[in-house]
Design an enzyme around this catalytic site. Structure first.
Site, PDB file in Angstrom:
ATOM      1  N   ASN A 313       0.816  -1.216   0.000  1.00 12.00           N
ATOM      2  CA  ASN A 313       0.000   0.000   0.000  1.00 12.00           C
ATOM      3  C   ASN A 313       0.851   1.268   0.000  1.00 12.00           C
ATOM      4  O   ASN A 313       0.329   2.367   0.193  1.00 12.00           O
ATOM      5  CB  ASN A 313      -0.943   0.003   1.217  1.00 12.00           C
ATOM      6  N   HIS A 315       3.009   2.410   2.107  1.00  8.91           N
ATOM      7  CA  HIS A 315       3.333   3.098   3.351  1.00  8.91           C
ATOM      8  C   HIS A 315       4.138   2.156   4.235  1.00  8.91           C
ATOM      9  O   HIS A 315       4.204   0.956   3.999  1.00  8.91           O
ATOM     10  CB  HIS A 315       2.095   3.656   4.060  1.00  8.91           C
ATOM     11  N   CYS A 350       3.612   7.339   7.427  1.00  9.33           N
ATOM     12  CA  CYS A 350       4.764   8.013   6.850  1.00  9.33           C
ATOM     13  C   CYS A 350       5.190   7.249   5.609  1.00  9.33           C
ATOM     14  O   CYS A 350       4.997   6.027   5.517  1.00  9.33           O
ATOM     15  CB  CYS A 350       5.915   8.150   7.841  1.00  9.33           C
TER      16      CYS A 350
END
Length: 410
Positions: A313, A315, A350
């Protein structure tokens, strides 16, 4: 015998040898002289028999030749070899291969006849299975040599990776895995993914190298738009409880990166698998302390994700955050203590270009006496360079029990 058959299939045996008048061995085939028989023209070096051939008659015990009798000719040379008549006998080759495989299968069955544990019989490849009427997913893991730390026991990252792996395999075994990372087909249609908002873990005992752990996981409803997932980790041999964990998950739009409500289509997919039970851990409702540069005892800056830290995904994997949190934990404490419990709150994600800071504050004991303290509690904060909070957490550490030292000299 098998090797001889296979070899003779590929390499036909040469013609039988004979002795010449001088007693020496020759490779020429033996010739037979038939008195009264003459060679047929254009025989091409092969034996020919006329259609009306018959055995030569005898008169008074002596052979005589009659007109029109068979003419049998055998020359001193074989017909020239061609590609067709040089091919091996494939039936012999197949028979040899079959014999080898049957022997190997028999040998394997003899080795495989040793008694096994019931869990190995039901899950021989460690892929996991559904239990308790299909509501609980169970999977076994061997503790590998590269999953242990300096104290020769499994690290907290290893435990968390096992939890994450069983969660994804649970969705897959239920037939709900779309083309996303744990997303159901309806979630894929709506560009939705699961994100964890809270994680609580209690470790009673860490497994060591060579141990086999059994991980159970199940899901329940959490609020109006969330889902709770619990785990129970046990020693596969003794049944002793090693770890208990509980988490809360919500949905986020993969495109806008914003939280989303739980669509009814997705609710219809996952609700049949909800277990009506209390959380395996009582929620730690204590508020997590906010840290800054003044209140933190230890700070580690310049932490950046590697490409391998990203999941599908795009991340950072949530297990990676735990490693970053512990980057600022004091070494003196980690040498003498073991992480016993952990509570994490995930605030934001993040990406691969993020630069982070890890902050740790020690409470309950003097920082200078961490090596002799019985129990230590720490507050943690993982933040971006601009100060935005990524993860807040609290950890509790207890003294390590003496362990047997491995003899590495022998």
């Amino acid at each position: 015998m098998v090797a001889t058959s296979a070899t003779s299939s590929f390499f036909p045996l040469p013609p039988s040898s004979s002795l010449d008048p001088n007693g020496k061995t020759t490779n020429k085939p033996t010739s037979t002289n038939f008195s009264g028989l003459s060679p047929t023209p254009n025989s091409g070096g092969r034996m020919k028999v006329k259609p009306n051939a018959q055995a030569p008659p005898k008169i008074n015990g002596k052979k005589v030749t009659l007109p029109g009798s068979a003419h049998i000719v055998k020359t001193d040379s074989y017909a020239p070899r061609t590609f067709i008549n040089q091919l091996p006998d494939w039936s012999m080759l197949l028979a040899a291969i079959t014999t080898v495989f049957l022997a190997a299968e028999k040998q394997w069955m003899m080795l495989d006849s040793k008694p096994r544990r019931s869990d190995m019989i039901m899950d021989p490849f460690g892929l996991g299975r559904m239990v308790q009427d299909g509501l609980v997913f169970r999977q076994n893991f061997d503790i590998r040599s590269y999953e242990i730390g300096a104290d020769r026991s499994a690290s907290i990252e290893t435990v968390m990776n096992h939890l994450q792996e069983t969660a994804l395999n649970h969705v897959k075994s239920a037939g709900l895995l779309g083309d996303g990372f744990g997303s159901t087909p309806e979630m894929v249609k709506k560009n939705l993914i699961w994100v964890v908002t809270r994680m609580q873990v209690v470790v009673d005992k860490y497994p060591t190298w060579g141990d086999v752990v059994e991980v159970d996981t199940w899901v329940s409803k959490s609020g109006k738009n969330g889902m709770r997932r619990d785990w129970l980790v046990r020693d596969c041999n003794t049944g002793e409880i090693l770890t208990r964990a509980s988490s809360v998950w919500v949905m986020m739009n993969k495109v806008t990166r914003k939280l989303s409500k739980l669509p009814e289509e997705v609710r219809g997919e996952i609700e049949p698998y909800f277990v009506n039970s209390d959380p395996i851990l009582a929620e730690d409702s204590r508020k997590l302390t906010k840290l800054d540069d003044k209140t933190a005892d230890y700070v580690r800056s310049g932490l950046t994700p590697r490409w391998s830290d990203l999941d599908v995904n795009q991340h950072v994997n949530n297990v990676k955050y735990i490693g970053w949190i512990l980057e600022s934990a004091p070494v003196e404490m980690m040498e003498k203590h073991k992480l016993r419990s952990m509570t994490l709150e995930y605030r934001r994600e993040c990406g691969r270009d993020s630069v982070l800071q890890s902050l740790t504050a020690v409470s309950g004991c003097d920082v200078g006496n961490l090596g002799t303290a019985g129990e230590v509690e720490c507050q943690h904060l993982l933040r971006l360079q601009d100060g935005a909070e990524v993860v807040k957490g609290r950890t509790v550490w207890s003294s390590k029990t003496p362990t047997t030292t491995w003899d590495t000299t022998s």
